[in-house]
Scaffold this motif. Sequence first.
Motif, short mmCIF file in Angstrom:
data_model
loop_
_atom_site.label_atom_id
_atom_site.label_comp_id
_atom_site.label_asym_id
_atom_site.label_seq_id
_atom_site.Cartn_x
_atom_site.Cartn_y
_atom_site.Cartn_z
N GLU A 64 0.80 -1.23 0.00
CA GLU A 64 0.00 0.00 0.00
C GLU A 64 0.83 1.28 0.00
O GLU A 64 0.33 2.35 0.33
N HIS A 65 2.13 1.20 -0.31
CA HIS A 65 2.92 2.42 -0.48
C HIS A 65 2.54 3.04 -1.81
O HIS A 65 2.56 2.37 -2.84
N ARG A 66 2.20 4.31 -1.81
CA ARG A 66 1.78 4.99 -3.03
C ARG A 66 2.93 5.85 -3.54
O ARG A 66 3.62 6.49 -2.76
N PHE A 67 3.10 5.86 -4.86
CA PHE A 67 4.16 6.64 -5.47
C PHE A 67 3.79 6.94 -6.92
O PHE A 67 2.80 6.45 -7.44
N PRO A 83 -2.38 12.48 1.69
CA PRO A 83 -1.23 13.31 2.05
C PRO A 83 -0.58 12.88 3.35
O PRO A 83 0.62 13.00 3.52
N GLU A 84 -1.38 12.33 4.28
CA GLU A 84 -0.80 11.87 5.55
C GLU A 84 0.15 10.70 5.31
O GLU A 84 1.22 10.63 5.90
N ALA A 85 -0.24 9.79 4.42
CA ALA A 85 0.62 8.63 4.12
C ALA A 85 1.90 9.08 3.44
O ALA A 85 2.99 8.58 3.75
N ALA A 86 1.80 10.02 2.53
CA ALA A 86 2.99 10.53 1.84
C ALA A 86 3.92 11.21 2.83
O ALA A 86 5.15 11.03 2.77
N ARG A 94 8.88 11.06 6.19
CA ARG A 94 9.54 11.08 7.50
C ARG A 94 10.30 9.77 7.75
O ARG A 94 11.41 9.78 8.28
N ALA A 95 9.70 8.65 7.34
CA ALA A 95 10.36 7.35 7.54
C ALA A 95 11.65 7.28 6.72
O ALA A 95 12.68 6.81 7.21
#
Length: 149
Positions: free
Chosen positions: A11-14, A72-75, A80-81
Amino acid sequence: MKVLDLKCAHEHRFEGWFASADEFESQLARKLVACPVCSATDVSRMPSAPRLNLSSARGDAPAPAQPPHAAPEAAALQARALQFMRELIEKTENVGERFAEEARRIHYNEAPARNIRGVTTPEDAHALLEEGIEVMQLPVPASLKEPLQ
């Protein structure tokens, strides 16, 4: 140039940029498209609204509004990670396959105390914990193992 919204199995979006939709499909089939966060090659295309710039053709129709970014929160969390991982890599010594051995040497004052990172088996990590040596598993994304272009 095709700009596609993509996501990996985790579920990582790019975003991916390709010469054409066919080029994307070709690279995807050859496992050349990888998540920049976890390096997974199980990638899929996200639905996205096409942007048609018709206002110049008609002169009176406004350009369609761009949809808000999906998460936007996930991005921000991914950014940050990645920053955390970069700092961790900069501030630790990579001892590679000698991690368990070097951690023991540091713990028993046979080597200078310092922050290290490396690779070990789950069994060796468990043995270190049983000896009272604190270790933490932290997978490093492949994109950070190489110098950034």
